[in-house]
Scaffold this motif. Structure first.
Motif, PDB file in Angstrom:
ATOM      1  N   GLN A 117       6.254  -6.860  -0.195  1.00  0.00           N
ATOM      2  CA  GLN A 117       6.539  -5.644   0.569  1.00  0.00           C
ATOM      3  C   GLN A 117       7.545  -5.893   1.698  1.00  0.00           C
ATOM      4  O   GLN A 117       7.582  -6.977   2.269  1.00  0.00           O
ATOM      5  N   PHE A 120       4.405  -6.557   5.613  1.00  0.00           N
ATOM      6  CA  PHE A 120       3.090  -6.836   5.023  1.00  0.00           C
ATOM      7  C   PHE A 120       2.193  -7.586   6.003  1.00  0.00           C
ATOM      8  O   PHE A 120       2.650  -8.125   7.021  1.00  0.00           O
TER       9      PHE A 120
ATOM     10  N   ARG B  37       6.250  -0.607  -4.461  1.00  0.00           N
ATOM     11  CA  ARG B  37       7.047  -1.476  -3.602  1.00  0.00           C
ATOM     12  C   ARG B  37       8.461  -0.918  -3.437  1.00  0.00           C
ATOM     13  O   ARG B  37       9.004  -0.904  -2.352  1.00  0.00           O
ATOM     14  N   GLN B  40       8.635   1.815  -1.112  1.00  0.00           N
ATOM     15  CA  GLN B  40       8.525   1.423   0.294  1.00  0.00           C
ATOM     16  C   GLN B  40       9.864   0.944   0.860  1.00  0.00           C
ATOM     17  O   GLN B  40      10.000   0.774   2.047  1.00  0.00           O
ATOM     18  N   GLN B 224       6.320  -0.668   9.069  1.00  0.00           N
ATOM     19  CA  GLN B 224       7.064  -0.028   7.982  1.00  0.00           C
ATOM     20  C   GLN B 224       7.990   1.061   8.509  1.00  0.00           C
ATOM     21  O   GLN B 224       9.115   1.237   8.023  1.00  0.00           O
TER      22      GLN B 224
END
Lengths: 129, 393
Positions: A117, A120, B37, B40, B224
């Motif tokens: 990711q 993460f 993934r 993201q 994120q």
């Protein structure tokens, strides 16, 4: 002969100073006798990234990145069940794998700790004998 | 017709070959997780992918001069033929030149609608500041801080939970440890905190509130969010490419044309729905179709200035619809035919629709402003990625 005796004397003195050091180290080792040296390594694929490590005896802000520096670090840890926490950013479209070893013995395999990711976190478990 | 079928089969083969490597699930990543993934990671604009492919791109074009084109970075080709693991970052990062060098091969239809023109292309990105894989995002202050916050709170909560488990009697400890490990395995792949044990999430929430005055949701979401913003801003940086593409006529058994193309992209404005300035300078050297000259004596220069805008994005900030408008001016420098107007001027539009993260369908329309006439074509761009080996070695 006389010269030799003169030279030998300071050497002896030095030795006696040095002998104090191992004593101090021995004291430390005696305190943490169950500590084992564990090597944690990060393998990066397909680009740049970084990972931060947290856990027993791991220094604050310990990290491994693709920028510079070694791809692993060593830490002393107690025997028994251990857990290390990680957070980081895997290369875009790539991965970071983390391996934990004691000497040549793999405690937690890189293939079991693959992070793909962009950002993460996660735990890595292993048992230290 | 036979030629078109052959072309289609070649295209399908290349696409399937690439896709089988793309979609082959590794031991640790099934297709759905991979889709998650990719979701993201904010996808680049279609314009960026058209300008420089990341690994492979297959393009089908409809219309009068339509055809098929396959593009690959030099690094992508090296990967196809190497038995070594070229993905290790140390090697991968050192080979930026090969990743910024693109090779293409395609076939187009001629005036008689026959698949006849073979076109090769060599493109190099003189400036490529858009490559996310070359950037260590943990160096961005906001991402670094949010990751360190997440890691330290995650660790503190986790260590308390771990100690609580280790204090239990042997049978229960084994049971709870097993459940914790299994939950962690799921979490490592999904990064969804719902996959963690509830007691652990509560502990992390308490530590987060105590240490950072931050809810657990904000703690998990912050890295994120910061990454998405940094990645989108990166896609606005400069990209300068230069391409040489000679064309060969199969029926005439000769080199028929050569094009030199320079293209510069620069994004600006709102990073979520950015604008892109797209400028192109081209020179086409063509053979005199009347057969008077035996070399590429005819020369046509073209300048195109355009603006591309991302109109719609999905909830992960990936572009869904883009629209580009451009003014194209051309001038026949040499070899003009008798009575031919040397000047050309057209207004072009391209609507790009992202069907999936890998498939983009651009619809291009061209309006000739000097001799009013509208024509258009539809493309099908498939951005493929080689994922032969995602496991560690």
């Amino acid at each position: 002969m006389a010269e030799h005796t003169k030279k030998a004397a300071p050497k002896k003195a030095k030795r006696s100073k040095a002998s104090k050091k191992p004593k101090a180290e021995n004291m430390f080792l005696a305190e943490g006798e169950s500590l084992r040296q564990v090597t944690i390594r990060a393998i990066f694929k397909k680009g740049a990234g970084g990972v931060f490590f947290f856990g027993e005896n791991i220094p604050q802000n310990q990290k491994i990145t693709t920028d510079s520096g070694p791809d692993s670090f060593t830490v002393g840890q107690a025997t028994g069940n251990q857990m290390v926490s990680v957070s980081g950013s895997a290369p875009a479209g790539g991965s970071i794998s983390i391996e934990v070893k004691k000497g040549n013995k793999v405690l937690s395999a890189a293939s079991d700790n693959v992070f793909t990711q962009p950002t993460f976190s996660g735990f890595i478990f292993y048992t230290l004998d | 017709m036979k030629k078109i079928s052959t072309l289609f089969i070649i295209g399908l083969f290349v696409s399937i070959t690439g896709q089988s490597q793309t979609d082959a699930p590794s031991a640790h990543e099934d297709a759905s997780l991979r889709a998650e993934r990719i979701a993201q990671t904010p996808t680049k604009s279609g314009l960026s992918y058209e300008t420089l492919t990341q690994f492979y791109q297959a393009t089908f074009t409809s219309g009068k001069n339509g055809g098929f084109k396959f593009k690959s970075s030099l690094f992508g080709i090296q990967k196809l033929f190497s038995s070594k693991d070229l993905d290790l970052s140390q090697y991968y990062l050192a080979k930026k030149g090969a990743r910024d060098f693109e090779i293409s091969l395609g076939v187009d239809k001629n005036k008689d609608n026959d698949v006849d023109n073979l076109r090769a292309g060599l493109k190099y990105a003189l400036v490529n500041n858009r490559s996310k894989s070359d950037v260590n995002f943990t160096n961005f202050d906001e991402i670094k801080t949010s990751l360190q916050n997440l890691g330290s709170v995650f660790n503190e909560g986790g260590q308390i939970y771990f100690r609580l488990i280790n204090a239990l009697n042997d049978a229960e400890r084994q049971l709870r440890l097993k459940a914790f490990r299994e939950a962690n395995e799921k979490f490592k792949k999904s990064q969804k905190r719902a996959d963690l044990p509830n007691e652990l999430v509560s502990l992390i929430d308490s530590v987060s509130n105590l240490r950072l005055s931050m809810s657990v949701q904000d703690l998990f979401d912050a890295p994120q969010k910061a990454y998405d913003i940094a990645a989108k801003k990166l896609d606005q940086k400069g990209l300068l490419t230069f391409e040489v593409s000679p064309g060969y006529s199969w029926s005439k058994k000769r080199w028929d044309s050569t094009s030199l193309v320079g293209q510069y992209l620069k994004g600006f404005g709102n990073y979520e729905r950015p604008w892109n300035f797209d400028s192109q300078v081209k020179n086409h050297f063509q053979r005199d179709t009347l057969g008077k000259a035996n070399n590429l004596a005819r020369s046509l220069s073209v300048v195109q200035i355009g603006l591309n805008k991302v109109l719609a994005i999905d909830d992960k900030k990936n572009p869904v619809i883009e629209f580009e408008m451009a003014l194209e001016a051309g001038y026949v420098l040499r070899g003009a035919y008798n009575g031919e107007d040397r000047n050309r001027l057209s207004f072009n539009t391209i609507l790009r629709v992202h069907i999936t993260k890998e498939i983009i369908v651009p619809l291009a329309l061209k309006y000739d402003l000097k001799n009013p006439n509208l024509f258009g074509f539809l493309q099908f761009n498939w951005n493929l990625e080689n994922k032969r080996n995602n496991d560690s070695k």
